[in-house]
Design a protein around this motif. Structure first.
Motif, mmCIF file in Angstrom:
data_model
loop_
_atom_site.group_PDB
_atom_site.id
_atom_site.type_symbol
_atom_site.label_atom_id
_atom_site.label_comp_id
_atom_site.label_asym_id
_atom_site.label_seq_id
_atom_site.Cartn_x
_atom_site.Cartn_y
_atom_site.Cartn_z
ATOM 1 N N ASN A 58 0.797 -1.217 0.000
ATOM 2 C CA ASN A 58 0.000 0.000 0.000
ATOM 3 C C ASN A 58 0.837 1.277 0.000
ATOM 4 O O ASN A 58 0.478 2.272 -0.641
ATOM 5 C CB ASN A 58 -0.954 -0.007 1.201
ATOM 6 N N LYS A 59 1.961 1.267 0.691
ATOM 7 C CA LYS A 59 2.789 2.481 0.770
ATOM 8 C C LYS A 59 3.360 2.851 -0.594
ATOM 9 O O LYS A 59 3.506 4.028 -0.914
ATOM 10 C CB LYS A 59 3.925 2.272 1.773
ATOM 11 N N TYR A 67 -3.193 7.852 0.253
ATOM 12 C CA TYR A 67 -3.069 6.914 1.372
ATOM 13 C C TYR A 67 -3.685 7.516 2.637
ATOM 14 O O TYR A 67 -4.342 6.818 3.408
ATOM 15 C CB TYR A 67 -1.597 6.588 1.602
ATOM 16 N N ASP A 68 -3.465 8.824 2.828
ATOM 17 C CA ASP A 68 -3.926 9.500 4.050
ATOM 18 C C ASP A 68 -5.328 10.092 3.931
ATOM 19 O O ASP A 68 -5.797 10.772 4.850
ATOM 20 C CB ASP A 68 -2.938 10.615 4.420
ATOM 21 N N THR A 69 -5.994 9.848 2.813
ATOM 22 C CA THR A 69 -7.346 10.378 2.622
ATOM 23 C C THR A 69 -8.297 9.783 3.657
ATOM 24 O O THR A 69 -8.336 8.555 3.846
ATOM 25 C CB THR A 69 -7.880 10.038 1.219
ATOM 26 N N PRO A 70 -9.074 10.616 4.362
ATOM 27 C CA PRO A 70 -10.050 10.080 5.315
ATOM 28 C C PRO A 70 -11.017 9.126 4.627
ATOM 29 O O PRO A 70 -11.464 9.377 3.495
ATOM 30 C CB PRO A 70 -10.775 11.333 5.816
ATOM 31 N N TYR A 71 -11.320 8.035 5.267
ATOM 32 C CA TYR A 71 -12.200 7.027 4.690
ATOM 33 C C TYR A 71 -13.344 6.785 5.658
ATOM 34 O O TYR A 71 -13.205 6.103 6.675
ATOM 35 C CB TYR A 71 -11.417 5.738 4.438
ATOM 36 N N TYR A 81 -7.921 5.785 3.945
ATOM 37 C CA TYR A 81 -7.994 4.716 2.954
ATOM 38 C C TYR A 81 -6.787 3.790 3.062
ATOM 39 O O TYR A 81 -6.912 2.573 2.957
ATOM 40 C CB TYR A 81 -8.081 5.288 1.540
ATOM 41 N N GLY A 82 -5.617 4.361 3.321
ATOM 42 C CA GLY A 82 -4.417 3.550 3.467
ATOM 43 C C GLY A 82 -4.496 2.602 4.641
ATOM 44 O O GLY A 82 -4.164 1.411 4.522
ATOM 45 N N LEU A 83 -4.952 3.089 5.783
ATOM 46 C CA LEU A 83 -5.067 2.233 6.969
ATOM 47 C C LEU A 83 -6.178 1.194 6.796
ATOM 48 O O LEU A 83 -6.078 0.073 7.317
ATOM 49 C CB LEU A 83 -5.320 3.089 8.205
ATOM 50 N N HIS A 84 -7.210 1.562 6.069
ATOM 51 C CA HIS A 84 -8.266 0.604 5.725
ATOM 52 C C HIS A 84 -7.671 -0.557 4.936
ATOM 53 O O HIS A 84 -7.916 -1.737 5.247
ATOM 54 C CB HIS A 84 -9.350 1.316 4.904
#
Length: 359
Positions: A58-59, A67-71, A81-84
């Motif tokens: 993902n990185k 990646y850091d976009t709020p999901y 989205y990245g952490l999802h």
């Protein structure tokens, strides 16, 4: 021309073979190895040929901002989205465990590689096949990188043009001729009016040495059967234990009962297609006799009568002279009288062409 054939492990896929059915698990496992195993087991029971996961680094796959976009989706497993995505990602230990379990079940196990690092990750596991998603149809560097690994490749072609598909094909084939191209529409779920199953025929005409298939996102099983008739020999369907589970893909995935029915129907279809030569089976002969027709006298006819239309009738059962011989009887004179419904044969008439053969 080389034979259109695709080999994955012990599975040989060609125009004469059974359909290679892929249960696309994706991330329907919700990040749980145990749930993933349950899905694999259900796929095996349902008759699937293979199970497929997805692998992303993902990185390196996403820009930092994406990646850091709020999901905030109800299906989210993380605040961005990245952490999802990270929450749903399996590492090497999980992949090895799942690969071994799939093989114990007799399933082909492979994965989609979404990036270079994931391709290397899967190469280290020695998976027997690579899937490339529709989003990478124009990613020629990745396609060629995977092609050089030397394992069979399956590419989906959603949200693309024929030019895109031709470019991808031409980039892969000189390096790795073990290629399957799947017609796909990148809509989730896909409406039936946008499936364009006839593209399967276009692909078969354009890519003579590639195996053709369908990656289907529709809510049903019938389109897979239609695709097989059109020449598809690889069918990919998303697969889940329960469509109501949390996650974006469950809603258009098949449940075990649906997968079982689809595999059953594909097997029945292959048997039902049978031979291209028209033939009469032994099982039909009784019906032919019962429902067929024979030539009989339409009414009492005296000896010496000149047979004309209206003198002969055609009635069941069909255990006498076939009706198509009536045209050879008209214009001939009866040697003997006939009762109504009495069967008529050539020996009943005075003149008979030497070319006629009694049926």
């Amino acid at each position: 021309m080389k034979k259109r054939e695709f080999v994955i492990g012990s599975k040989v896929v060609n125009d004469a073979s059974e359909c290679f059915v892929i249960a696309e698990v994706g991330h329907n496992h919700q990040g749980s190895v145990e749930m993933c195993k349950e899905i694999f087991k259900a796929a095996r029971t349902s008759g699937a040929s293979a199970v497929k996961l997805q692998k992303r680094d993902n990185k390196s796959l996403y820009t930092a901002s994406f990646y850091d976009t709020p999901y905030n989706s109800e299906n989210a497993y993380g605040p961005t989205y990245g952490l999802h995505r990270e929450a749903l990602e399996f590492g090497e230990a999980e992949f090895r465990e799942l690969k071994q379990y799939a093989e114990e079940l007799g399933l082909v196990f492979f994965s989609t590689a979404f990036d270079f690092k994931s391709a290397d990750f899967l190469a280290n596991l020695d998976i027997p096949c690579y899937k490339l998603a529709s989003g990478d149809i124009t990613n020629i560097p990745l396609l060629q990188y995977v092609a050089k690994i030397g394992k069979p490749m399956i590419i989906s072609t959603g949200a693309s043009t024929m030019e895109d598909v031709q470019r991808a094909h031409d980039a892969i084939m000189p390096i790795n001729p073990q290629l399957a191209i799947l017609q796909c529409t990148a809509s989730y779920p896909c409406g039936f009016g946008e499936m364009d199953l006839n593209v399967i025929k276009s692909y078969r005409d354009a890519f003579l040495e590639a195996t053709i298939g369908l990656s289907s996102h529709d809510n049903g099983i019938a389109m897979a059967v239609a695709a097989y008739v059109l020449g598809a020999r690889v069918i990919e369907k998303h697969f889940t234990l329960n469509r109501a589970m949390k996650g974006t893909d469950h809603a258009f995935s098949l449940e075990p009962q649906g997968m079982s029915k689809m595999v059953r129907d594909l097997s029945r279809l292959r048997t039902a297609l049978g031979s291209s030569e028209k033939q009469m089976f032994d099982s039909e002969k009784a019906a032919r006799g019962k429902m067929g027709k024979k030539i009989v006298a339409a009414r009492p006819l005296p000896a010496g009568h000149l047979l004309q239309e209206g003198d002969l009738a055609f009635k069941s059962p069909g255990d006498g002279l076939a009706p198509y011989y009536a045209f050879e009887l008209y214009g001939k004179v009866l040697k003997t009288s006939l009762q109504e419904d009495e069967e008529v044969y050539f020996e009943h008439v005075e003149a008979r062409s030497s070319e006629l053969v009694a049926g």
